[in-house]
Scaffold this active site. Sequence first.
Site, PDB file in Angstrom:
ATOM      1  N   LYS A  15      30.070  76.144  43.538  1.00  0.00           N
ATOM      2  CA  LYS A  15      28.986  75.226  43.870  1.00  0.00           C
ATOM      3  C   LYS A  15      28.140  75.217  42.458  1.00  0.00           C
ATOM      4  O   LYS A  15      27.643  76.373  42.101  1.00  0.00           O
ATOM      5  CB  LYS A  15      28.021  75.631  44.896  1.00  0.00           C
ATOM      6  CG  LYS A  15      26.909  74.418  44.924  1.00  0.00           C
ATOM      7  CD  LYS A  15      26.302  74.592  46.348  1.00  0.00           C
ATOM      8  CE  LYS A  15      25.265  73.414  46.462  1.00  0.00           C
ATOM      9  NZ  LYS A  15      24.579  73.574  48.014  1.00  0.00           N
ATOM     10  N   ASP A  56      19.473  72.019  58.837  1.00  0.00           N
ATOM     11  CA  ASP A  56      20.229  70.970  58.664  1.00  0.00           C
ATOM     12  C   ASP A  56      21.623  71.240  59.346  1.00  0.00           C
ATOM     13  O   ASP A  56      22.520  70.909  58.684  1.00  0.00           O
ATOM     14  CB  ASP A  56      20.391  70.732  57.195  1.00  0.00           C
ATOM     15  CG  ASP A  56      20.565  69.313  56.747  1.00  0.00           C
ATOM     16  OD1 ASP A  56      20.576  68.690  57.778  1.00  0.00           O
ATOM     17  OD2 ASP A  56      20.986  69.038  55.643  1.00  0.00           O
ATOM     18  N   ASN A  60      27.999  69.775  57.684  1.00  0.00           N
ATOM     19  CA  ASN A  60      27.531  70.988  57.126  1.00  0.00           C
ATOM     20  C   ASN A  60      28.358  72.062  57.900  1.00  0.00           C
ATOM     21  O   ASN A  60      28.227  73.248  57.686  1.00  0.00           O
ATOM     22  CB  ASN A  60      26.131  71.300  57.142  1.00  0.00           C
ATOM     23  CG  ASN A  60      25.381  70.492  56.149  1.00  0.00           C
ATOM     24  OD1 ASN A  60      25.817  70.161  55.036  1.00  0.00           O
ATOM     25  ND2 ASN A  60      24.161  70.215  56.328  1.00  0.00           N
ATOM     26  N   LYS A  82      24.468  69.959  61.152  1.00  0.00           N
ATOM     27  CA  LYS A  82      25.381  68.659  61.461  1.00  0.00           C
ATOM     28  C   LYS A  82      26.705  68.855  61.123  1.00  0.00           C
ATOM     29  O   LYS A  82      27.237  69.846  60.584  1.00  0.00           O
ATOM     30  CB  LYS A  82      24.555  67.691  60.673  1.00  0.00           C
ATOM     31  CG  LYS A  82      24.442  67.928  59.263  1.00  0.00           C
ATOM     32  CD  LYS A  82      23.841  66.913  58.339  1.00  0.00           C
ATOM     33  CE  LYS A  82      23.787  66.983  57.008  1.00  0.00           C
ATOM     34  NZ  LYS A  82      23.244  65.979  56.291  1.00  0.00           N
ATOM     35  N   SER A  84      23.427  65.622  45.179  1.00  0.00           N
ATOM     36  CA  SER A  84      22.509  65.219  44.391  1.00  0.00           C
ATOM     37  C   SER A  84      22.080  66.219  43.336  1.00  0.00           C
ATOM     38  O   SER A  84      21.929  65.874  42.290  1.00  0.00           O
ATOM     39  CB  SER A  84      21.122  64.818  44.908  1.00  0.00           C
ATOM     40  OG  SER A  84      20.826  65.031  46.348  1.00  0.00           O
ATOM     41  N   THR A  94      18.104  66.027  58.223  1.00  0.00           N
ATOM     42  CA  THR A  94      18.724  64.945  58.309  1.00  0.00           C
ATOM     43  C   THR A  94      18.288  64.210  59.720  1.00  0.00           C
ATOM     44  O   THR A  94      18.247  64.718  60.643  1.00  0.00           O
ATOM     45  CB  THR A  94      20.302  64.957  58.477  1.00  0.00           C
ATOM     46  OG1 THR A  94      20.779  65.946  57.028  1.00  0.00           O
ATOM     47  CG2 THR A  94      21.019  63.726  58.483  1.00  0.00           C
ATOM     48  N   SER A 113      24.111  69.290  42.796  1.00  0.00           N
ATOM     49  CA  SER A 113      25.206  70.163  42.809  1.00  0.00           C
ATOM     50  C   SER A 113      26.651  69.366  42.719  1.00  0.00           C
ATOM     51  O   SER A 113      26.762  68.244  43.268  1.00  0.00           O
ATOM     52  CB  SER A 113      25.200  71.239  43.655  1.00  0.00           C
ATOM     53  OG  SER A 113      25.343  70.684  44.956  1.00  0.00           O
ATOM     54  N   ASP A 135      25.738  75.030  53.308  1.00  0.00           N
ATOM     55  CA  ASP A 135      24.378  74.371  53.068  1.00  0.00           C
ATOM     56  C   ASP A 135      23.056  74.832  53.347  1.00  0.00           C
ATOM     57  O   ASP A 135      22.559  74.322  54.442  1.00  0.00           O
ATOM     58  CB  ASP A 135      24.317  72.814  53.329  1.00  0.00           C
ATOM     59  CG  ASP A 135      23.791  71.918  52.335  1.00  0.00           C
ATOM     60  OD1 ASP A 135      22.659  72.695  51.677  1.00  0.00           O
ATOM     61  OD2 ASP A 135      23.414  70.802  52.363  1.00  0.00           O
TER      62      ASP A 135
END
Length: 316
Positions: free
Chosen positions: A63, A157, A162, A159, A44, A202, A46, A175
């Site tokens: 990034k 985060d 990532n 998951k 959103s 998430t 980057s 991330d």
Amino acid sequence: SLTHTTGGSEPTLSTEVDDPSHPLYHHRRIVSDFDYGDILGEGSYSTVLIGKDKRTGKQYAVKRLDKAHIVKNNKVKYVMIERDALSRMNHPGIVKLYWTYKDNRSLYFVLDLARSGELYTYVRRLAPFDLDTTKFYAAEILLAIEHIHERGVIHRDIKPENILLDDNMHIKVTDFGSAKIIDENNQQEGEDTAGTRSFVGTAEYVSPELLRSDPVSKEADMWAFGCVIYQMLSCKSPFKAPTDYLIFQKIKNLEYVMPDEFPPAAKDIIQKLLTSDPEQRFGSQALGGIQAIKDHPFFDGVDWENIFNSTAPPLK
Ligand code: ADE
């Protein structure tokens, strides 16, 4: 720079430093030091692009974050935390931050390029993984989490999206945009200290303590780790549901099915990680920290010291 090269006839002192442990390795970089290529991913705030260092030819993942967009949406704090957290990391299982620079529009983070993409893609296509493959990726993820925690950071985060994979199919955790810095000296003003808590992470991997608005600690990453092991063995995450609300209900009620076909040691480690009370969760200090997880029978045979130098098991 301290010195400059004059033209090449005699061996002069160069500003080029190829040893990452050398203090000057991290000299300043600017946008035009790199050639930019394919887009690797878009978020959103980057875009991640391939960037090739014009001097060395080495490729990175760059990034690029849109400054105006970040300011408008009050995300400045998170960008600073992401940068600070990443810059603390120095581990083969975590994307390394080499340099940051900016221009009028954007901030740039130069990161390790993980060419084989997200673990998520492989889980979706190929799961259930066999036990050796699951054990291998779980072990690498655990070592990365251990390093993150040792450096005073909670990732928040963890998951499969990532967890990136490099050329040799070893992991690189990425991330840190939801991370929390927990050490004493560099406490960042976050949503937890400011009073109003906002949801980070998430839905499927969120820990029960976060849903109870209890303080979130390192153990939240161990919960997510348990979800990831489950997912590698079964192809779906344990608390899957059609809406975030229903996912949260399942997590609060510890409502998940342990498939019969999971090996007994896998069932046991997953059940110990998916424990509602973070103090009773596998990996907590009270239960022997991360060492106790490494010692669990699920990880029998793992060569913890050499895993990042070993050959990754085939993903077929
Ligand atoms: N996508 C996002 N970050 C990346 C990275 N470091 N390497 C490859 N692809 C990515």
